[in-house]
Write an enzyme that holds these catalytic residues in place. Structure first.
Site, short mmCIF file in Angstrom:
data_model
loop_
_atom_site.label_atom_id
_atom_site.label_comp_id
_atom_site.label_asym_id
_atom_site.label_seq_id
_atom_site.Cartn_x
_atom_site.Cartn_y
_atom_site.Cartn_z
N GLU A 129 -37.16 50.73 -119.19
CA GLU A 129 -38.16 50.01 -119.99
C GLU A 129 -39.52 50.71 -119.91
O GLU A 129 -40.21 50.91 -120.91
CB GLU A 129 -38.28 48.57 -119.49
CG GLU A 129 -39.38 47.76 -120.15
CD GLU A 129 -40.11 46.87 -119.18
OE1 GLU A 129 -41.36 46.91 -119.14
OE2 GLU A 129 -39.43 46.12 -118.44
N HIS A 130 -39.92 51.10 -118.70
CA HIS A 130 -41.19 51.81 -118.52
C HIS A 130 -41.18 53.15 -119.26
O HIS A 130 -42.16 53.52 -119.92
CB HIS A 130 -41.45 52.04 -117.04
CG HIS A 130 -42.07 50.89 -116.33
ND1 HIS A 130 -43.26 50.97 -115.64
CD2 HIS A 130 -41.67 49.60 -116.20
CE1 HIS A 130 -43.56 49.80 -115.10
NE2 HIS A 130 -42.60 48.95 -115.43
N HIS A 153 -35.15 48.35 -115.59
CA HIS A 153 -36.61 48.21 -115.59
C HIS A 153 -37.29 49.58 -115.65
O HIS A 153 -38.31 49.76 -116.33
CB HIS A 153 -37.04 47.44 -114.35
CG HIS A 153 -38.52 47.30 -114.19
ND1 HIS A 153 -39.24 48.00 -113.26
CD2 HIS A 153 -39.43 46.55 -114.88
CE1 HIS A 153 -40.51 47.69 -113.36
NE2 HIS A 153 -40.66 46.81 -114.33
N GLU A 189 -45.76 48.79 -108.35
CA GLU A 189 -45.44 47.45 -108.84
C GLU A 189 -44.66 46.65 -107.80
O GLU A 189 -44.90 45.45 -107.60
CB GLU A 189 -44.64 47.56 -110.15
CG GLU A 189 -44.39 46.23 -110.83
CD GLU A 189 -43.67 46.38 -112.16
OE1 GLU A 189 -43.40 45.34 -112.80
OE2 GLU A 189 -43.37 47.53 -112.57
#
Length: 418
Positions: free
Chosen positions: A49-50, A46, A126
């Site tokens: 991905e960012h 993840h 997040e």
């Protein structure tokens, strides 16, 4: 028209030209997600991905955003337990730019230390956001509680400790180790011509020469029972469920029908009895989550703490009833019609069609036409749904996770009996 190609470097391309639309959806599906991560770096997929959106050798993060916005396009990404997807949706005249942007972020990202530090803070925020959204958090808690000893139970976001400790070397090393051409599927749906599309994809993605395999994975063992995380909330959040089915299981359509009948819609048994007739909840629904070698059947509800045990009891009674009596012909017909209607409406979106093509290739290695799927839905039999309910809802094989201001003493020992 559907077509499958394989680029010289091993990247698979599945594409479907659709008449009557102007949009094109292009997705790059990398078959590596949180289940492939060692525990000490859980969250790295993840994080990666960012970072792919933070700038390349020729474009800053702002330039990437401006180029997409200036053509009215959409560009985004998401990480799951079994994959990471990067996609763009543009008008047909902007296909070259869409492919150029995707290839640039995936092959030429710079991973500047300052960008890593900035995004580290974003991801930590997040994680806080999810923890402050209890009707999101409960689903992760449930997965972690029933699959505690398997990476499929890990959070996609990772832990605070891991996010704080990940560095550039571990991030780039993970990409080099796992972002291999044979583990990538590019899916394209919309208004385009196949040959020029393949030429563009070969030009932009043909330079990816990394090869290798993914880490070995094992199917998780399901742990039933009650798990409670106490937190001061206005509502108690409940997730309860059982073993489900893998993506490619031959009973998958019977499972979809069972889900529709039990809780996936307003006409379902759970919604009608627990919300409409008794008024015990605002939200209650069931869903299916499936992976390559495992799956879950899950029921979610949010209610007042004083009603939590009663809601669980009513859900269990509904599971027991369908085990004992099966489903009616009227319920089965309604479920089939609902499933077919949902499918037909979904394929009006090129984004949805793009996702369907990719998943078919990843999990089945083949294409299913719309008619293939509709025919499979028509073949669902009530007896098969009944047998599946008895197989999944076995006595002593239900997991229950509860988030809120409650304790174990509020749930009787036999609360999960069905």
């Amino acid at each position: 028209m559907f077509r499958k190609d394989v680029l010289p470097n091993g990247i698979r391309v599945v594409s479907e030209s659709v008449s009557g639309v102007r949009s094109v959806s292009i997705g790059v599906w990398v078959c590596v997600g949180s289940r492939h991560e060692p525990k000490e770096i859980n969250g790295v997929s993840h994080f990666i991905e960012h970072l792919f959106f933070k700038g390349t050798k020729s474009r800053s993060a702002q330039q990437i955003a401006i180029e997409v916005d200036s053509i009215g396009g959409e560009m985004n990404a998401f990480t799951t337990r079994e994959g990471t997807t990067y996609y763009v949706k543009v008008l047909d005249e902007h296909i070259p730019l869409g492919i150029d942007l995707l290839s640039d972020i995936l092959l030429n990202s710079s991973f500047e230390p300052k960008d890593i530090e900035t995004e580290r803070k974003v991801i930590l925020e997040e994680i806080k956001m999810v923890e402050d959204t209890p009707d999101d958090m409960i689903h992760d808690l449930f997965t972690q509680s029933v699959w505690p000893d398997n990476p499929l139970g890990y959070s996609v976001l990772g832990t605070r400790e891991n996010i704080r400790s990940l560095n550039r070397a571990s991030i780039v090393g993970y990409i080099d180790a796992h972002y291999h051409a044979p583990e990538i599927v590019i899916s394209v749906t919309g208004h385009f011509e196949h040959d020029p599309l393949i030429d563009l994809l070969t030009k932009h993605f043909g330079g990816l020469t990394r090869n290798g395999g993914l880490p070995e994975t094992s199917a998780p063992a399901f742990r039933p029972g009650l798990y409670i995380k106490r937190k001061e909330l206005e509502q108690v959040q409940i997730c309860m469920g059982t073993v489900g089915l893998p993506q490619s299981d031959e009973d998958r359509y019977a499972l979809y029908a069972l889900n529709a009948i039990l809780g996936s819609s307003m006409s379902s048994r759970l919604f009608q009895e627990i919300r409409e007739d008794r008024g015990l909840v605002y939200s209650i629904y069931s869903y299916v989550t499936s992976f390559r070698d495992a799956g879950l059947f899950v029921v979610y509800a949010g209610c007042d703490g004083s009603n939590a045990a009663e809601v669980v009891r009513l859900v269990m009674a509904s599971l027991a009833d369908i085990k004992a009596k099966g489903v009616t012909e009227a319920e089965l017909k309604r479920a089939k019609d609902q499933m077919k209607g949902n499918l037909m409406l979904s394929v009006e979106s090129t984004s949805n069609r793009m996702s369907q093509l990719a998943k078919q290739e990843i999990y089945f290695g083949r294409h299913f036409s719309l008619q293939n799927i509709l025919d499979d839905m028509d073949r669902i039999e009530g007896g098969r749904v009944h047998a599946l309910a008895n197989r999944l809802f076995a006595q002593g094989q239900v997991g229950l996770s509860v988030l809120g201001p409650v304790s174990k003493k509020e749930f009787p020992d036999d609360v999960l009996a069905c």
